[in-house]
Motif scaffolding. Structure first.
Motif, PDB file in Angstrom:
ATOM      1  N   PHE A 153       0.819  -1.213   0.000  1.00  0.00           N
ATOM      2  CA  PHE A 153       0.000   0.000   0.000  1.00  0.00           C
ATOM      3  C   PHE A 153       0.851   1.261   0.000  1.00  0.00           C
ATOM      4  CE2 PHE A 153      -3.305  -2.911   1.335  1.00  0.00           C
ATOM      5  CZ  PHE A 153      -4.412  -2.396   0.702  1.00  0.00           C
ATOM      6  N   GLY A 160      -0.587   5.320  -8.836  1.00  0.00           N
ATOM      7  CA  GLY A 160      -1.952   5.832  -8.725  1.00  0.00           C
ATOM      8  C   GLY A 160      -2.942   4.902  -8.061  1.00  0.00           C
ATOM      9  N   ALA A 162      -3.952   2.055  -4.935  1.00  0.00           N
ATOM     10  CA  ALA A 162      -3.635   1.395  -3.683  1.00  0.00           C
ATOM     11  C   ALA A 162      -4.585   0.235  -3.552  1.00  0.00           C
ATOM     12  CB  ALA A 162      -3.818   2.348  -2.520  1.00  0.00           C
TER      13      ALA A 162
ATOM     14  N   LEU B 168     -10.836   0.245  -2.997  1.00  0.00           N
ATOM     15  CA  LEU B 168      -9.457   0.697  -3.089  1.00  0.00           C
ATOM     16  C   LEU B 168      -9.439   1.973  -3.924  1.00  0.00           C
ATOM     17  CD1 LEU B 168      -8.813  -0.300  -6.249  1.00  0.00           C
ATOM     18  CD2 LEU B 168      -8.866  -2.486  -5.080  1.00  0.00           C
ATOM     19  N   VAL B 169      -8.295   2.619  -4.019  1.00  0.00           N
ATOM     20  CA  VAL B 169      -8.213   3.858  -4.771  1.00  0.00           C
ATOM     21  C   VAL B 169      -7.601   3.590  -6.138  1.00  0.00           C
ATOM     22  CG1 VAL B 169      -7.557   6.271  -4.641  1.00  0.00           C
ATOM     23  CG2 VAL B 169      -7.613   4.914  -2.569  1.00  0.00           C
ATOM     24  N   ASN B 170      -8.361   3.821  -7.187  1.00  0.00           N
ATOM     25  CA  ASN B 170      -7.775   3.819  -8.529  1.00  0.00           C
ATOM     26  C   ASN B 170      -8.620   4.706  -9.441  1.00  0.00           C
ATOM     27  OD1 ASN B 170      -9.994   2.343  -9.383  1.00  0.00           O
ATOM     28  ND2 ASN B 170      -8.887   0.412  -9.549  1.00  0.00           N
ATOM     29  N   GLY B 207      -9.769  -0.235   1.130  1.00  0.00           N
ATOM     30  CA  GLY B 207      -8.540  -0.890   0.686  1.00  0.00           C
ATOM     31  C   GLY B 207      -8.731  -2.043  -0.285  1.00  0.00           C
ATOM     32  N   PHE B 208      -9.934  -2.592  -0.370  1.00  0.00           N
ATOM     33  CA  PHE B 208     -10.183  -3.627  -1.377  1.00  0.00           C
ATOM     34  C   PHE B 208     -11.669  -3.609  -1.723  1.00  0.00           C
ATOM     35  CE2 PHE B 208     -10.229  -8.102  -3.068  1.00  0.00           C
ATOM     36  CZ  PHE B 208      -9.333  -7.869  -4.074  1.00  0.00           C
TER      37      PHE B 208
END
Lengths: 334, 393
Positions: A153, A160, A162, B168-170, B207-208
């Motif tokens: 992470f 870009g 995580a 999650l971040v994308n 996170g997921f």
């Protein structure tokens, strides 16, 4: 254990598993056939079995050292993870500097060092802090998992993104070479066999092997004969960690080609079961590992074809160990 | 011991040469589906599962093979290429991977099986040129669904505080969070004509795509935190239904809160009394398109981003994105929503028009500029006005 004991164990496990299958409403014969076909149906299936067998054998070899000395190296999971971290580190850091083959060699060495470091940490806590290796091992497993998550992470995250999905895959040139169509590395099969034979040789035919056994059967007596407990404990842990680290290398460069949170695939815990079932003897290890690998790979057929949960393989593996221990206990009393 | 070993070896090698692989009946076209979550998750994976089932029913001679919970936490040691080998050995000629998480694995498998067709959902390997010729991408324009979610959230909230439960971040998840925000902002400022400063829109990432105990943040707890700190509507961006379940519990405790689940058309059923509606994917039109082209041999590589059918966004045969209004939706909001949908559909309303700024203050769209598809697809940050991180720390 004698042949009859093994027969008892296998019969007991089969009957319990069959009852379980009946309870979940699955046809037991079909389920067993599917597992079998799923493991031996084609070369590709068997190659997958070998891809599980290799790490189980390598990891079990390391555990033979610690178990023979009477050490419970539960930290083996974390040692695999550190091995994976070590090899990923090298691949990330040097991918543009050296030639691919050199990088893979250095990554392998770094993986071994990582695993060994983690094992020695548990050994050190035992020697200096008198912390039992089960507790330090478990603790270090959690630390290793946290470390991997932090890396994925944080510093090693994809551009870009995580996500739990792991690091960016390694460039193809840094995948451990596998012959086209093989799906399994013959080099790694060879390595597992060589390591197994070497372990057997060391444990059976060297002074150190004898010393470990002596320490395993009676620590106090060994002390009387001037055998240093701490030094041998240190080296036994070192060996176990090095082998586990190698498994971490295998998982990252041969199987996943990146670092993922579940990189150990629980092979450390599974190897503990293998070695316990083998009663700390090297000879049954490759066969039990093969049986476990067959269950592991073949059981994917259960959800695919029968729509039942594949965790049944875990149930069978656990039952095998429990009944084997039960039978041994019964023998000892009679 | 030796006897056992030799017995074992004999057994193994006696059976080894036999080839057990099931040969399918000649006319059958088998397609495979890899689901990241459980097939009955009331969310992302179930939407895929039901679409695939519908395809199997509708197209003659088509058979589905699927496996669910395909992720390293649920199935340790199992890899995507391994499962693809498995499906191919059972006769699959077309394989769908339903998760962003399978991006690398499915590309590797597609390279290993050039004679089998592959579809990666939500990916962009075709856009980036990384995909081999037998791999295509499919996604639905969920931006619209999320705008509707944001719209009803802002129309309903009493406190002006809307929470967004992010995975999650994308690029994809930022894009969807931003769309929700734009829908909410429009409702708040243009329909309700309220003070823009009084709308709080906060994003929390777990996170997921779903909860993995000990690894991700717990979506149940994150949702509870939202409700306990004055937020009264939570929009879910994750694969599973925790946000709605928690909202249902809080309502039983007497709190006036709502949630908007995601992905699956019947997701409201988990707690209808708290459900404002659900933006969902309908994968059937896309699946049918790809299954047919794989079957008939007129496959070509595509990157498809399918729109809702604006004549009827809930038409299961034509609309790739839909919105089921929830039982908790007030009649007047429902009416306003219909109006909103009509404007989006006839093109008289486009929320991706400048001036819009990224969270760091840089320009996303200058005044009057309309966003292109790629600009929306590759959403680099959250927008100014939203609270929450644009990337992982």
């Amino acid at each position: 254990m004698k042949i009859t004991d093994w027969v008892i164990v296998i019969l007991a496990v089969f009957s319990v598993t069959t009852v379980v299958l009946f309870l979940v409403g699955a046809p037991p014969i079909d389920a067993y056939m599917l597992i079998f076909k799923g493991a031996f149906g084609s070369w590709r299936h068997f190659a997958q079995v070998l891809n599980v067998w290799i790490p189980l054998v390598i990891c079990s070899c390391g555990l033979l050292f610690t178990f023979n000395m009477g050490l419970w190296n539960i930290g083996v999971e974390g040692q695999i993870m550190l091995g994976a971290v070590g090899s990923t580190f090298v691949i990330k850091a040097c991918s543009s500097v050296f030639s691919p083959s050199l990088i893979l060699v250095v990554a392998g060495i770094c993986a071994i060092l990582g695993g060994a470091l983690w094992a020695v940490a548990a050994g050190f806590l035992k020697i200096r802090g008198n912390v039992h290796e089960i507790f330090s091992g478990l603790g270090l497993n959690f630390v290793a998992q946290a470390l991997i998550l932090w890396l994925i992470f944080g510093p090693w995250k994809r551009p870009g993104i995580a996500s739990m999905s792991g690091t960016e895959p390694f460039p193809k040139s840094l995948w451990f070479p596998v012959p086209a169509g093989w799906r399994v590395s013959p080099f790694m099969i060879g390595l597992a066999v060589v390591l197994l034979l070497a372990t057997a040789k060391v444990l059976q035919a060297t002074r150190w092997g004898l010393v470990l056994k002596a320490l395993g059967s009676n620590v106090k007596a060994a002390g009387v004969y001037g055998i240093s407990v701490n030094r041998n404990l240190f080296f036994a842990m070192l060996c176990a960690g090095a082998f586990a680290g190698l498994v971490g290398f295998f998982q990252t460069t041969v199987i996943y080609h990146r670092l993922i949170p579940a990189i150990s695939s629980n092979y450390g815990y599974l190897s503990l079961l293998v070695v316990m079932l083998a009663q700390y003897n090297w000879k049954p290890v490759p066969f039990i590992a093969l049986l476990f690998a067959i269950l592991q790979v073949g059981s994917i057929q259960l959800p695919l074809m029968l729509r039942i949960d594949s965790s049944l393989s875990g149930v069978i593996q656990g039952l095998l160990v429990l009944t084997a221990i039960g039978v041994m206990y019964a023998r000892r009393r009679s | 011991m030796c006897k056992i070993m030799s017995l074992f070896l004999t057994l193994v090698f006696a059976f080894f040469p036999l080839n057990f692989s099931a040969h399918a009946a000649k006319k059958e076209f088998i397609f495979g589906l890899l689901l990241v979550g459980p097939y009955n998750d009331h969310g992302w994976s179930q939407a895929h599962y039901e679409a695939a089932k519908a395809v199997e029913k509708e197209l003659e001679g088509v058979k589905l093979l699927y496996i669910d919970k395909v992720n390293p936490a649920d199935r340790p040691g199992v890899t995507i290429p391994q499962l693809v080998d498995e499906l191919v050995s059972k006769g699959a000629k077309f394989i769908i991977a339903n998760s962003d998480d399978m991006k690398d694995g499915i590309r590797e498998a597609a390279e290993q099986h050039p004679d089998v067709y592959f579809l990666h959902i939500s990916g962009d390997d075709v856009l980036t040129g990384k995909a081999p010729k037998n791999l295509s991408n499919l996604m639905g324009k969920m931006e619209y669904g999320k705008m509707m979610a944001g719209f009803v959230a802002a129309m309903t909230t009493k406190t002006g505080k809307i929470g967004y439960l992010g995975p999650l971040v994308n690029d994809e998840t930022r894009r969807l969070a931003v769309s929700s925000y734009l829908g909410a902002k429009y409702a708040w400022e243009k329909v309700l004509k309220r003070d823009p400063k009084k709308l709080i829109f906060q994003v929390s990432w777990i996170g997921f795509w779903f909860n993995i105990p000990g690894v991700t943040a717990d979506p149940t707890q994150v949702t509870q935190n939202f409700f306990n700190s004055g937020f009264d509507v939570v929009i879910s961006g994750i694969d599973t239904t925790e946000a709605l379940v928690v909202a249902g519990q809080k309502r039983k405790e007497g709190k006036n809160v709502w949630a908007i689940p995601y992905d699956y058309k019947d997701a409201c059923n988990e707690a209808p009394e708290a459900c404002l509606g659900v933006p969902y994917f309908n994968w059937k039109p896309g699946y049918i398109h790809f299954v047919k082209s794989a079957m008939n041999g007129n496959w070509r590589q595509e990157w498809l981003w399918l729109e809702p059918d604006w004549h009827d966004i809930n038409n299961p045969d034509t609309s790739s994105v839909g919105f089921t209004p929830g039982p908790a939706l007030k009649p007047e909001v429902k009416k306003a929503l219909a109006e909103f949908q009509k404007k989006l559909g006839d093109g008289s309303l486009n929320l991706f028009v400048g001036p819009l700024y990224y969270q760091d203050g840089s320009v996303f769209l200058s005044k009057g500029e309309q966003a292109t598809d790629t600009k929306i697809w590759y959403m680099k940050q959250l927008l100014k006005g939203m609270i929450g991180p644009s990337s992982a720390k």
